[in-house]
Design an enzyme around this catalytic site. Structure first.
Site, mmCIF file in Angstrom:
data_model
loop_
_atom_site.group_PDB
_atom_site.id
_atom_site.type_symbol
_atom_site.label_atom_id
_atom_site.label_comp_id
_atom_site.label_asym_id
_atom_site.label_seq_id
_atom_site.Cartn_x
_atom_site.Cartn_y
_atom_site.Cartn_z
ATOM 1 N N SER A 79 0.820 -1.214 0.000
ATOM 2 C CA SER A 79 0.000 0.000 0.000
ATOM 3 C C SER A 79 0.855 1.265 0.000
ATOM 4 O O SER A 79 2.005 1.267 0.451
ATOM 5 C CB SER A 79 -0.904 0.029 1.228
ATOM 6 O OG SER A 79 -1.687 -1.127 1.286
HETATM 7 N N1 SAH Z 1 -0.416 -5.488 4.027
HETATM 8 C C1 SAH Z 1 0.265 -5.728 2.775
HETATM 9 C C2 SAH Z 1 -0.611 -5.385 1.578
HETATM 10 C C3 SAH Z 1 -0.768 -6.572 0.778
HETATM 11 S S1 SAH Z 1 -1.914 -6.525 -0.558
HETATM 12 C C4 SAH Z 1 1.611 -5.028 2.734
HETATM 13 O O1 SAH Z 1 1.930 -4.276 3.679
HETATM 14 O O2 SAH Z 1 2.371 -5.247 1.800
HETATM 15 C C5 SAH Z 1 -3.170 -7.613 0.066
HETATM 16 C C6 SAH Z 1 -2.740 -9.004 0.392
HETATM 17 O O3 SAH Z 1 -3.908 -9.674 0.872
HETATM 18 C C7 SAH Z 1 -2.231 -9.835 -0.781
HETATM 19 O O4 SAH Z 1 -0.973 -10.340 -0.476
HETATM 20 C C8 SAH Z 1 -3.272 -10.937 -0.927
HETATM 21 O O5 SAH Z 1 -2.755 -12.177 -1.348
HETATM 22 C C9 SAH Z 1 -3.806 -11.025 0.496
HETATM 23 N N2 SAH Z 1 -5.118 -11.660 0.647
HETATM 24 C C10 SAH Z 1 -6.228 -11.540 -0.137
HETATM 25 N N3 SAH Z 1 -7.233 -12.293 0.342
HETATM 26 C C11 SAH Z 1 -6.756 -12.898 1.471
HETATM 27 C C12 SAH Z 1 -7.320 -13.803 2.426
HETATM 28 N N4 SAH Z 1 -8.575 -14.251 2.341
HETATM 29 N N5 SAH Z 1 -6.535 -14.204 3.447
HETATM 30 C C13 SAH Z 1 -5.249 -13.783 3.573
HETATM 31 N N6 SAH Z 1 -4.664 -12.944 2.702
HETATM 32 C C14 SAH Z 1 -5.403 -12.499 1.671
#
Ligand code: SAH
Length: 232
Positions: A79
């Protein structure tokens, strides 16, 4: 003697690189985060400290402090710095809080949380991202981050209740499992909406009810799982 000089040159270069990224972080905090109204000193200190450039691929390191999200592989993103700071401040964290994050991704948000609270639990559904983040947490000695490879829409029941829950992927609606795993007095922040735009939503839980407020529009990748979007 040659070897010694070579090694000391390398050390000097490494030190310069570390200083360069620290300067970039400082500027990022001033121009993107403080200037937009983030005031929690714990949040500001954490963002100043965590080496954001290490959470992206080497080719993107020089862009790591830009005012935008960046790709982290597997069609996922880290993000924008301001969004990380805003979501973290919204959780109103204190040091002995236990926090659950859904969507580990690069691990950056979890590291920010780990600078502020006692313990962070973070769940990721893509195996390669889960492995990469875990390795980085170990390298950076974030021993207070507990990781799990699973569908986070069901939460982490064995470790519940949590004082705060942060979902870093966009949900069609708030997963009921997460609401039930939030402690009384707990706070949750989650993007809710369709796949193109969401409302950043804050939920507070007290003995009698939950209250929701909207913090404004945002755009996240999809939360995929049993209580999220269906897999494509
Ligand atoms: N917090 C992260 C942002 C990652 S983007 C950072 O600081 O980099 C969102 C993430 O959510 C992705 O890696 C995606 O694979 C994950 N995601 C999506 N659905 C999910 C679920 N049901 N359970 C766990 N992770 C999930």
């Amino acid at each position: 003697m040659d070897i010694f000089n070579h090694k000391s040159d390398q050390l000097i270069m490494e030190k310069k690189k570390i200083e360069k990224y620290a300067r970039q972080r400082d500027e990022m905090v001033r121009k993107q985060i403080e200037s937009r109204g983030i005031t929690d000193p714990k949040v500001l200190a954490a963002v100043r400290k965590v080496p954001r450039h290490l959470f992206v691929n080497e080719a993107l390191m020089d862009q790591a402090h830009g005012d935008y999200p960046l790709p982290i592989g597997e069609q996922q993103t880290i993000s924008q710095p301001y969004i990380v700071a805003e979501m973290t401040q919204t959780l109103q964290l204190t040091v002995d809080d236990r926090v659950l994050e859904i969507g580990t991704g690069s691990g950056y948000q979890a590291a920010i949380l780990a600078e502020i609270v006692f313990r962070v639990y973070t769940v990721e559904r893509i195996h390669s991202l889960f492995v990469k983040a875990r390795k980085l947490f170990d390298t950076l000695r974030y021993h207070n981050i507990v990781t799990k490879y699973a569908d986070g829409t069901c939460g982490w029941r064995d470790e519940s209740p949590f004082d705060a829950i942060i979902v870093t992927a966009g949900a069609p609606e708030i997963p009921s499992a997460l609401v039930s795993q939030l402690a009384v007095g707990g706070r949750m922040v989650i993007p809710v909406g369709n796949q193109f735009s969401q409302d950043l939503t804050k939920l507070c839980k007290d003995e009698k009810r939950t209250r929701q407020t909207s913090l404004g529009g945002c755009r996240f990748v999809k939360l995929i799982g049993e209580q999220g979007w269906k897999e494509e």
